[in-house]
Motif scaffolding. Sequence first.
Motif, PDB file in Angstrom:
ATOM      1  N   GLU A  56      48.455  30.907  39.999  1.00 35.20           N
ATOM      2  CA  GLU A  56      47.909  31.843  39.558  1.00 35.20           C
ATOM      3  C   GLU A  56      47.740  32.931  39.822  1.00 35.20           C
TER       4      GLU A  56
ATOM      5  N   ASP B   3      38.483  41.634  39.805  1.00 36.71           N
ATOM      6  CA  ASP B   3      40.170  42.515  39.537  1.00 36.71           C
ATOM      7  C   ASP B   3      40.550  41.047  38.755  1.00 36.71           C
TER       8      ASP B   3
ATOM      9  N   TYR C  97      47.428  41.001  44.610  1.00 35.55           N
ATOM     10  CA  TYR C  97      48.396  42.754  45.030  1.00 35.55           C
ATOM     11  C   TYR C  97      47.926  43.909  45.136  1.00 35.55           C
ATOM     12  N   LYS C  98      46.885  43.310  42.963  1.00 36.33           N
ATOM     13  CA  LYS C  98      46.071  45.239  43.219  1.00 36.33           C
ATOM     14  C   LYS C  98      45.202  44.770  44.193  1.00 36.33           C
TER      15      LYS C  98
ATOM     16  N   GLU D  98      48.799  38.499  40.762  1.00 41.65           N
ATOM     17  CA  GLU D  98      49.291  39.935  40.412  1.00 41.65           C
ATOM     18  C   GLU D  98      47.891  40.463  41.250  1.00 41.65           C
TER      19      GLU D  98
END
Length: 205
Positions: free
Chosen positions: A175, A44, A181-182, A178
């Motif tokens: 960094e 991801d 979270y995914k 996101e």
Amino acid sequence: MKFLFPISRLAAPAVISCMLLLFLAGCHPQSPQGNPRISIETPDGKIIIELFADKAPKTVAAFLALVDAGRYENTSFYRALTVTNQPSNAPKAELLQGGLWNRRKKRPTLPAIPHESTATTGIHHETGTISLARNEPGTGTSEFFICLTTQPGLDFGGVNNSDGQGYAAFGKVVEGMEVVYKIYQKPEEDQYLDPPVPIFNISRN
């Protein structure tokens, strides 16, 4: 390479030297404190984490030794704690856990890392903090977790551990939150991601 301003013959070597230094620094980015950074590669995307070697030297040194030895190659994120998959009468935590172990793979025997509590390091379990998973204080080895929200119960004196010693936080995502979270939102059963999410490798950034 074209420059906006002409460069004299005398100035050219100095400019080129400065550019070379900037390029090399960019290849191995560090924090202003000189702390190392690592990259967690997943399907991801990448997660970049700064390790606070200046505040948690023992934990960071042990973790980097495993990274440099390639121990995190072909491992996984395998556990997600959410507010809905924990006992209703227990303190809650929101975190994503990974490392060398999962339910389909035996964890290797590794030297335990001395416990560096948040009372000593001053690193608190905030959103994006990476910390060392453990049973008793000083038994952590290779397993780690990333906080999805601020978790004061995981700090020294917090309510999530009956011993009151908390967990050994040792860095923070700079960094790719996101991506965290995914992965955290993927299907899980009884707190375990099904299937585990591959970690292709963890390496120095």
